[in-house]
Motif scaffolding. Structure first.
Motif, PDB file in Angstrom:
ATOM      1  N   LEU A   1      30.647  46.077  33.590  1.00 28.31           N
ATOM      2  CA  LEU A   1      31.877  45.971  34.371  1.00 28.31           C
ATOM      3  C   LEU A   1      32.169  44.518  34.703  1.00 28.31           C
ATOM      4  N   GLN A   2      31.142  43.773  35.094  1.00 25.00           N
ATOM      5  CA  GLN A   2      31.368  42.377  35.453  1.00 25.00           C
ATOM      6  C   GLN A   2      31.828  41.568  34.254  1.00 25.00           C
ATOM      7  N   GLU A   3      31.283  41.877  33.072  1.00 24.16           N
ATOM      8  CA  GLU A   3      31.724  41.190  31.856  1.00 24.16           C
ATOM      9  C   GLU A   3      33.211  41.438  31.595  1.00 24.16           C
ATOM     10  N   ILE A   4      33.638  42.684  31.802  1.00 24.61           N
ATOM     11  CA  ILE A   4      35.054  43.011  31.610  1.00 24.61           C
ATOM     12  C   ILE A   4      35.911  42.248  32.613  1.00 24.61           C
ATOM     13  N   LEU A   5      35.491  42.248  33.877  1.00 20.81           N
ATOM     14  CA  LEU A   5      36.262  41.553  34.909  1.00 20.81           C
ATOM     15  C   LEU A   5      36.342  40.061  34.628  1.00 20.81           C
ATOM     16  N   ASP A   6      35.232  39.481  34.157  1.00 18.36           N
ATOM     17  CA  ASP A   6      35.217  38.037  33.890  1.00 18.36           C
ATOM     18  C   ASP A   6      36.198  37.644  32.787  1.00 18.36           C
ATOM     19  N   GLU A   7      36.487  38.572  31.881  1.00 18.34           N
ATOM     20  CA  GLU A   7      37.393  38.279  30.769  1.00 18.34           C
ATOM     21  C   GLU A   7      38.864  38.420  31.152  1.00 18.34           C
ATOM     22  N   LEU A   8      39.125  38.998  32.310  1.00 20.50           N
ATOM     23  CA  LEU A   8      40.510  39.290  32.697  1.00 20.50           C
ATOM     24  C   LEU A   8      41.102  38.169  33.535  1.00 20.50           C
ATOM     25  N   PRO A   9      42.416  38.006  33.481  1.00 25.31           N
ATOM     26  CA  PRO A   9      43.077  37.122  34.459  1.00 25.31           C
ATOM     27  C   PRO A   9      42.820  37.641  35.868  1.00 25.31           C
ATOM     28  N   GLY A  10      42.755  36.741  36.803  1.00 29.43           N
ATOM     29  CA  GLY A  10      42.445  37.131  38.183  1.00 29.43           C
ATOM     30  C   GLY A  10      43.364  38.211  38.722  1.00 29.43           C
ATOM     31  N   ALA A  11      44.653  38.175  38.327  1.00 34.88           N
ATOM     32  CA  ALA A  11      45.613  39.143  38.859  1.00 34.88           C
ATOM     33  C   ALA A  11      45.330  40.561  38.388  1.00 34.88           C
ATOM     34  N   ASP A  12      44.611  40.716  37.262  1.00 37.95           N
ATOM     35  CA  ASP A  12      44.347  42.051  36.718  1.00 37.95           C
ATOM     36  C   ASP A  12      43.041  42.655  37.223  1.00 37.95           C
ATOM     37  N   ARG A  13      42.213  41.869  37.890  1.00 36.39           N
ATOM     38  CA  ARG A  13      40.883  42.366  38.258  1.00 36.39           C
ATOM     39  C   ARG A  13      40.910  43.472  39.313  1.00 36.39           C
ATOM     40  N   PRO A  14      41.735  43.361  40.361  1.00 36.57           N
ATOM     41  CA  PRO A  14      41.781  44.481  41.310  1.00 36.57           C
ATOM     42  C   PRO A  14      42.208  45.792  40.654  1.00 36.57           C
ATOM     43  N   LEU A  15      43.170  45.738  39.724  1.00 35.71           N
ATOM     44  CA  LEU A  15      43.584  46.948  39.007  1.00 35.71           C
ATOM     45  C   LEU A  15      42.417  47.486  38.185  1.00 35.71           C
ATOM     46  N   ALA A  16      41.665  46.603  37.529  1.00 37.40           N
ATOM     47  CA  ALA A  16      40.522  47.047  36.724  1.00 37.40           C
ATOM     48  C   ALA A  16      39.481  47.743  37.585  1.00 37.40           C
ATOM     49  N   GLU A  17      39.246  47.229  38.787  1.00 39.72           N
ATOM     50  CA  GLU A  17      38.267  47.874  39.665  1.00 39.72           C
ATOM     51  C   GLU A  17      38.757  49.234  40.137  1.00 39.72           C
ATOM     52  N   LEU A  18      40.040  49.337  40.463  1.00 39.59           N
ATOM     53  CA  LEU A  18      40.599  50.639  40.830  1.00 39.59           C
ATOM     54  C   LEU A  18      40.433  51.634  39.682  1.00 39.59           C
ATOM     55  N   LEU A  19      40.742  51.176  38.474  1.00 37.68           N
ATOM     56  CA  LEU A  19      40.631  52.059  37.313  1.00 37.68           C
ATOM     57  C   LEU A  19      39.179  52.455  37.058  1.00 37.68           C
ATOM     58  N   PHE A  20      38.258  51.528  37.252  1.00 36.75           N
ATOM     59  CA  PHE A  20      36.851  51.868  37.020  1.00 36.75           C
ATOM     60  C   PHE A  20      36.387  52.941  37.992  1.00 36.75           C
ATOM     61  N   VAL A  21      36.822  52.863  39.233  1.00 37.98           N
ATOM     62  CA  VAL A  21      36.435  53.889  40.206  1.00 37.98           C
ATOM     63  C   VAL A  21      37.043  55.235  39.819  1.00 37.98           C
ATOM     64  N   ILE A  22      38.296  55.250  39.403  1.00 37.97           N
ATOM     65  CA  ILE A  22      38.914  56.503  38.946  1.00 37.97           C
ATOM     66  C   ILE A  22      38.136  57.066  37.769  1.00 37.97           C
ATOM     67  N   VAL A  23      37.818  56.208  36.808  1.00 40.50           N
ATOM     68  CA  VAL A  23      37.065  56.636  35.633  1.00 40.50           C
ATOM     69  C   VAL A  23      35.699  57.174  36.027  1.00 40.50           C
ATOM     70  N   SER A  24      34.965  56.435  36.841  1.00 41.30           N
ATOM     71  CA  SER A  24      33.603  56.842  37.190  1.00 41.30           C
ATOM     72  C   SER A  24      33.591  58.131  38.007  1.00 41.30           C
ATOM     73  N   GLU A  25      34.552  58.281  38.918  1.00 40.64           N
ATOM     74  CA  GLU A  25      34.556  59.461  39.777  1.00 40.64           C
ATOM     75  C   GLU A  25      35.035  60.717  39.053  1.00 40.64           C
ATOM     76  N   THR A  26      35.749  60.553  37.953  1.00 41.18           N
ATOM     77  CA  THR A  26      36.142  61.731  37.174  1.00 41.18           C
ATOM     78  C   THR A  26      35.178  62.001  36.021  1.00 41.18           C
ATOM     79  N   LEU A  27      34.424  60.979  35.595  1.00 39.10           N
ATOM     80  CA  LEU A  27      33.409  61.179  34.562  1.00 39.10           C
ATOM     81  C   LEU A  27      32.104  61.723  35.124  1.00 39.10           C
ATOM     82  N   ILE A  28      31.722  61.288  36.317  1.00 41.91           N
ATOM     83  CA  ILE A  28      30.390  61.618  36.814  1.00 41.91           C
ATOM     84  C   ILE A  28      30.252  63.104  37.097  1.00 41.91           C
TER      85      ILE A  28
END
Length: 359
Positions: free
Chosen positions: A195-222
């Motif tokens: 996850l951190q590798e993905i965030l590091d590759e993104l523009p700063g403005a996209d990182r909060p959206l990526a974290e929101l999406l990761f939580v949605i993904v993880s909470e529906t996958l788990i």
């Protein structure tokens, strides 16, 4: 990714950090230029065409594990050879003849280490990632408009996730005392590094959206992952009880985040939606892909030669097996995004294909 919300300079979630909100107006943020303060993520109004929120937490006070389940305690005999501390069916390497041929005490250790991995994954996912976002939803500081009942439910989910971290740490300590087996765990879980590798590759403005999406993904996958836990007499009750508690709670969280996704999506502009569609396959892969390097190190610790270790990895985790697992586990989550049109973009389709997520 920090364990305490917003404590470190440069935190990618600073725009919706609840800790900052507690400082009140005028509270300076360490590391920002003098006279400049990050603005709270503006909350866009909830679109009127969204369906009414149906709370999955209506019986939370009666049914959540933190409110109703007993502490799961290992009995004195739970470390004996006749009982398993994790179902062998859910530990892929145990299907390999080289692992099955290990002495009984080593085979038991394979299962114990898998239990430790599951508990470590659970605890760190909950308190390093999920609860940061959940607290932002509860505070109304993630920039996504939600009904008041949804905010209150986020507090309930925050309690759930904190308890999941607690019972994971508690059971880990109990298992260590019962078996004498020390955990062999990386300092940082594989999903968190990815996850951190993905965030590091993104523009700063996209990182909060990526974290929101990761939580949605993880909470529906788990919840899909937990559904595979069998009820077996040979698995100690404390372990099956813990995973059952976790699964029941995560079923509610799954339903919550499926609805949260609808609200998030309705409030994204077209550019943000394109970014999201391209990110989701990578985030699914980050959550689901096993840490094969850590597994190699673990297998070597059981006395297997380097060649045998590579044989086990190559024959158990084939590309076909991984792709089948990823597709099966992510089927429902992908459907949520597909129904919103997230994968209509060609680049999103290419990402799905690259990560083996095309049906």
């Amino acid at each position: 990714m920090c364990g305490t919300v917003g404590m470190f300079v440069g935190c990618s979630a600073l725009s919706y950090c609840p800790r900052r909100l507690l400082r009140g107006p005028g509270g300076a943020v360490e590391g920002e230029p003098e006279g400049r303060r990050p603005e709270e993520a503006p909350e866009r109004p909830e679109p009127p065409e969204l369906p009414s929120y149906r709370s999955p937490f209506r019986t939370w006070y009666e049914r959540s594990s933190v409110r109703s389940s007993p502490r799961r305690v290992l009995d004195s005999g739970d470390g004996e050879p006749g009982l398993r501390l994790f179902p062998p069916d859910l530990v892929p390497v145990t299907r390999h003849p080289l692992v099955r041929a290990l002495p009984e005490h080593r085979f038991q250790e394979v299962l114990v280490q898998h239990l430790y991995r599951y508990l470590d994954f659970t605890a760190k996912l909950e308190y390093l990632v999920v609860n940061r976002t959940v607290l932002g939803i509860a505070h109304g500081s993630v920039g996504v408009a939600v009904p008041e009942e949804m905010r209150l439910d986020a507090y309930k989910m925050y309690c759930d996730e904190a308890y999941h971290a607690l019972f994971s740490a508690d059971l880990t300590a109990q298992a260590g005392r019962a078996t004498g087996v020390e955990p062999r765990l990386p300092d940082e879980p594989f999903f968190l590094r990815r996850l951190q590798e993905i965030l590091d590759e993104l523009p700063g403005a996209d990182r909060p959206l990526a974290e929101l999406l990761f939580v949605i993904v993880s909470e529906t996958l788990i919840s899909a992952s937990l559904a595979d836990m069998p009820q077996r007499d040979e698995v100690v009750p404390a372990v099956t009880g813990t995973i059952r508690d976790h699964a029941l709670d995560e079923g509610r969280h799954h339903a919550y985040f499926a609805q949260f996704l609808q609200r998030l999506w309705a409030q994204l502009d077209q550019a943000e939606r394109r970014t999201a569609g391209r990110l989701v396959p990578r985030l699914m892969d980050a959550f689901l892909r096993p840490d094969l390097d850590a597994l190699r190190e673990e297998l070597a610790g059981y006395g297997l030669s380097k060649d045998h270790v590579e044989q086990v990895i190559a024959e158990v985790y084939t590309p076909e097996v991984l792709a089948d697992h990823f597709r099966a586990t992510s089927q429902q989550t992908r459907r949520y995004f597909r129904d919103l049109g997230a994968f209509d973009d060609r680049a999103a389709q290419a990402e799905l294909a690259a990560h083996g997520l095309l049906d």
